[in-house]
Design an enzyme around this catalytic site. Structure first.
Site, mmCIF file in Angstrom:
data_model
loop_
_atom_site.group_PDB
_atom_site.id
_atom_site.type_symbol
_atom_site.label_atom_id
_atom_site.label_comp_id
_atom_site.label_asym_id
_atom_site.label_seq_id
_atom_site.Cartn_x
_atom_site.Cartn_y
_atom_site.Cartn_z
ATOM 1 N N ARG A 36 25.342 42.031 55.617
ATOM 2 C CA ARG A 36 26.788 42.278 55.678
ATOM 3 C C ARG A 36 27.306 42.587 57.072
ATOM 4 N NH1 ARG A 36 29.374 46.162 51.227
ATOM 5 N NH2 ARG A 36 28.256 44.653 49.965
ATOM 6 N N HIS A 82 29.677 33.992 48.353
ATOM 7 C CA HIS A 82 29.939 35.383 48.761
ATOM 8 C C HIS A 82 30.682 36.113 47.638
ATOM 9 C CE1 HIS A 82 29.949 38.315 52.029
ATOM 10 N NE2 HIS A 82 31.196 38.636 51.722
ATOM 11 N N TYR A 126 49.844 30.946 51.672
ATOM 12 C CA TYR A 126 50.827 30.369 52.585
ATOM 13 C C TYR A 126 50.183 29.671 53.784
ATOM 14 C CZ TYR A 126 54.101 33.297 49.975
ATOM 15 O OH TYR A 126 54.835 33.879 48.981
#
Length: 826
Positions: A36, A82, A126
């Site tokens: 991580r 993931h 967006y």
């Protein structure tokens, strides 16, 4: 008939809780470190970043294809590789696209991807994104068995454990992360410099750090700026840890009306809007004089922050102050930790390059073996096809006579000794390939393959050839991506020298201090507009003193716990006359329960001034004013050691050795002696005995008087007063019991509150809620044997408001020798 419950067999583990927790945390820490928070030294990526890049590559979302919605990419990453929150994936994806955080962004994002002002990116629905061109070189050849693959979390697909990475991304990209017990903080570096250093390292494996630093000058931040401290850079490159200072690039410009400081580059990861706000707060709070306005004029063409100054302002001092007190200058700490062989390692510059070189050697070898195997297989087939062309008529007869495809293949193998692969290619070959042109093409392709096979065999067999291939590919990177250095590197760190007072306007103000520690600075305009109105203070508090001051003066304060503190007047927050003000704890570390007992102004800490302090239970001490000056004065410091039940009651300043200490106990006994009888001592001492007190008596007050002082004003706790001759106070050596100041009335004994030398100055006093103003000479003259007069009636709460005065130069010797004992009294 009731059914019997099935028997259950409990399995009880007898384990030490500490062992269980240690084992669980070790597993968790390993996952955090490896999977991580820390980057891999080979490709310089954290797992989430690697998965984002591979998912986009797998979906064909490359730099030469149209953009895809970011939400689509995030969904692919979460669903396939993931299994974490979408926000964590999208935030990592956005960061990979931000050119003010990454020197060469790995993701090309279309839409609002945030800003240097820390504005958030638009929602993933967006924005659109695709891999940037340089990411192509991170993933190139991944399909050629160049890296190891592992099953994903659901065992449905394979994902790469590392990317092929044709350039040293760990140094170029820069990265930060916090794991369990480890943290990494690697700044971005210049692509061309690092690539050149890598090439040199391949050619000279035993080169020194100086050799590498000839190429890599230091970090190269996307926001530019100036990095100072070559020693810190060298230490970071040598050990993996080091510290440098990053300073903004500022240009000084003189216009017709104002001076301007124009900031065009700021330190790495500084939030521009927060920096501008901090500078504006300094302007509004008048921490320094000379700043007129601060404007952010940044636009699409670049960063630009303009600071307008007065024409006669000291721009160098102001800029130094801003460097020291804002993010115009920050320190950056290198902590180069990355995963090497599945373990975190602190890496030097050479180790970072060696890890990449070893990775590229492995990648190119694996690629070469993969291509060699494939080309040999193709050459083998071409060999069969070329041979088949010359005997094609017989081959056609055999195929026509065969039962099926398998029979045809077996017959060809038996008749002409073709291999299985060659026979398969022959039976599936289309007839148009028998033309003269195609036969020539087969022979040309075969010849080219033989040449390529020879080259690949050389790469696999000879390490020097392998290194030449790696170097050629690195040179291609350098030619494709020309990246001029943005960050300027300066060898020496320029120490900031600030004369803060030189930047402060000498302005007259009024300063007020209350006993609970509330202080404020009031403009003369506000003070004059409020004449006759008591200054603001909270209920239960009382004004200790107030008076005019210069913004260049220093306010010196003493508390009942034997502590002192000081701060510059210009540092005080400006307020209105009726406002409460700010507590001293806003400016320095001080216990909120301490009460102020004395305040004054000093322009400088002169050894020619002596401070006299006395405590409630009869101790007195003397020390020099210069002993109170310290280099760091951000907290309260000790000036007199005070016991838990004791308290400091008064502080006075002596400007000459023949001053007299006039001291009174609460019960009415008083004495006087020369101040020179009090031995000078250091800060952390109790002092010496000041007066022999009767049982239950305490020190009420003391004052310092010149030998020529003729009269003393005595005030008791009920606001009763008397003016008496100074000679009536007992003149004896310290310590002594003294003589009575007033007649003892057993039914209503007086308790002394204050002793004041009689002067022509007005005295201000708060008696309960009533403010009294009078002159000492207006109070009745009475002998020591009398009681008190009651000019203003009796009151319960009495507090004298002292004028805030400035301590001036005195006549005490600056040297350490004691003052010669003079005649006790003249």
């Amino acid at each position: 008939m009731t059914k019997k419950k099935p028997e259950t067999h409990e399995r009880i583990l007898h384990e030490n809780l500490e062992d269980i927790m240690a084992e669980g945390f070790a597993s968790y820490a390993k996952s955090i470190i490896q999977e991580r928070a820390l980057p891999d030294a080979r490709d310089g990526l954290k797992p989430v970043q690697r998965r984002i890049l591979y998912a986009m590559y797998e979906a064909g979302n490359t730099f030469d294809k149209p953009y895809h919605k970011s939400a689509k990419t995030v969904g692919n990453v979460i669903g396939n590789y993931h299994p974490h929150g979408d926000s964590s994936v999208y935030e990592a994806m956005v960061r990979l696209s931000q050119d003010w955080k990454i020197r060469l962004p790995l993701v090309d994002m279309q839409g609002n991807n945030g800003s240097i002002d820390d504005d958030p990116a638009a929602a993933m629905r967006y924005t659109e994104a695709r891999l940037s061109q340089i990411s192509n070189y991170m993933l190139k050849d991944i399909e050629k068995d160049t890296v190891e693959w592992v099953l994903n979390f659901s065992d449905e697909k394979y994902e790469p454990t590392v990317l092929p990475a044709r350039f040293p991304n760990l140094l170029i990209h820069g990265i930060s992360g916090i794991a369990a017990g480890y943290a990494t903080n690697i700044p971005p570096h210049n692509l061309n410099e690092v690539v050149n250093a890598t090439i040199y390292r391949i050619q000279h494996p035993d080169c020194s750090l100086d050799d590498l630093m000839h190429f890599v000058k230091g970090p190269d931040f996307p926001t530019g700026g100036i990095v100072m401290g070559e020693e810190g850079i060298r230490q970071a490159f040598a050990t993996g840890r080091g510290k440098v200072m990053i300073r903004s690039k500022v240009e000084v410009k003189q216009t017709r009306t104002v001076k301007q400081l124009i900031v065009t580059e700021i330190p790495y990861e500084v939030v521009k809007s927060a920096m501008v706000k901090k500078i504006d707060e300094i302007r509004l709070n008048k921490k320094i004089d000379g700043i007129l306005d601060v404007r952010d004029e940044s636009d699409r063409t670049g960063l630009r922050v303009v600071i307008d100054l007065k024409r006669d302002a000291n721009d160098e001092q102001i800029l130094n102050y801003l460097y020291k007190n804002t993010d115009l200058q920050i320190s950056y700490t290198y902590n180069t930790i990355a995963i090497v062989d599945k373990a975190p390692v602190q890496m030097s510059l050479a180790q970072c390059l060696d890890a990449f070189i070893a990775h590229r050697e492995d990648v190119v070898l694996r690629r070469s073996r993969f291509e060699l195997k494939r080309k040999k297989a193709r050459a083998h087939i071409l060999e069969g096809l070329i041979r088949a062309v010359s005997i094609m008529d017989e081959i056609i007869k055999i195929i026509r006579a065969s039962k099926n495809k398998t029979d045809a293949k077996n017959n060809l193998i038996l008749r002409f000794d073709f291999t299985e692969e060659q026979a398969e290619a022959i039976v599936t070959m289309r007839l148009y390939r028998l033309t003269n042109t195609d036969v020539k093409e087969l022979r040309t392709e075969f010849a080219a393959l033989q040449k390529e096979i020879k080259q690949l065999e050389a790469i696999v067999a000879d390490k020097d050839v392998l290194h030449r291939v790696i170097i050629d590919e690195l040179k291609e990177i350098n030619e494709t991506f020309q990246t001029p250095r943005r960050t300027q590197v300066e060898a020496e760190f320029k120490e900031i020298v600030i004369d803060e007072k030189a930047m402060i306007a000498d302005e007259q103000v009024v300063v007020t201090i209350t006993r609970d520690g509330y202080v404020k600075r009031v403009s003369m305009r506000s003070f004059n507009a409020s004449q006759g109105t008591p200054t603001g203070h909270k209920d239960g508090d009382a004004v200790l003193c107030y008076g005019p001051a210069s913004t260049l003066d220093t306010l010196l304060l003493f508390t009942d716990r034997g502590n002192y503190a000081y701060l510059s007047v210009y540092e005080l927050e400006e307020a209105k006359w009726k406002d409460l003000g700010s507590h001293l704890s806003n400016y320095l570390k001080i216990d909120g329960t301490e009460k102020m007992i004395k305040a004054c102004l000093v322009k400088s800490f002169e050894p020619s001034i002596q401070i006299i302090m006395a405590s409630k239970y009869g101790m007195i001490k003397r020390m020099r004013l210069s002993d109170l000056e310290v280099s760091r004065h951000n907290k309260a410091m000790v000036c007199m050691k005070i016991g838990k039940l004791d308290a400091m009651v008064q502080v006075q300043f002596s400007d000459r050795p023949d001053d007299l200490v006039m001291m009174a106990g609460v019960s009415g006994f008083a004495l006087q002696y020369p101040v020179s009888e009090v031995a000078r001592s250091t800060a952390r001492t109790k002092g010496v005995k000041a007066m022999n007190l009767q049982k239950g008596d305490t020190i009420a007050d003391f004052c310092l008087a010149a030998p020529e002082t003729e009269q003393i004003l005595v005030i008791n706790t009920q606001a009763q007063m008397k003016r008496m001759k100074a000679d009536e106070i007992a003149k004896i050596h310290r310590p002594g019991k003294g003589s009575r100041l007033c007649k003892l009335v057993k039914s209503n004994p007086s308790q002394i509150c204050r002793l004041l030398p009689v002067t022509d100055q007005e005295i201000q006093m708060m008696a309960d809620d009533e403010e009294l103003t009078f002159k000492a000479r207006d109070i009745s003259m009475m002998p020591a044997s009398s009681t008190f007069s009651t000019p203003f009636g009796k009151h319960e709460n009495v507090a004298v408001i002292e004028p805030l005065t400035c301590v001036s130069n005195g006549q005490w010797p600056a040297e350490e020798e004691e003052v010669t004992q003079q005649t006790l009294f003249r």
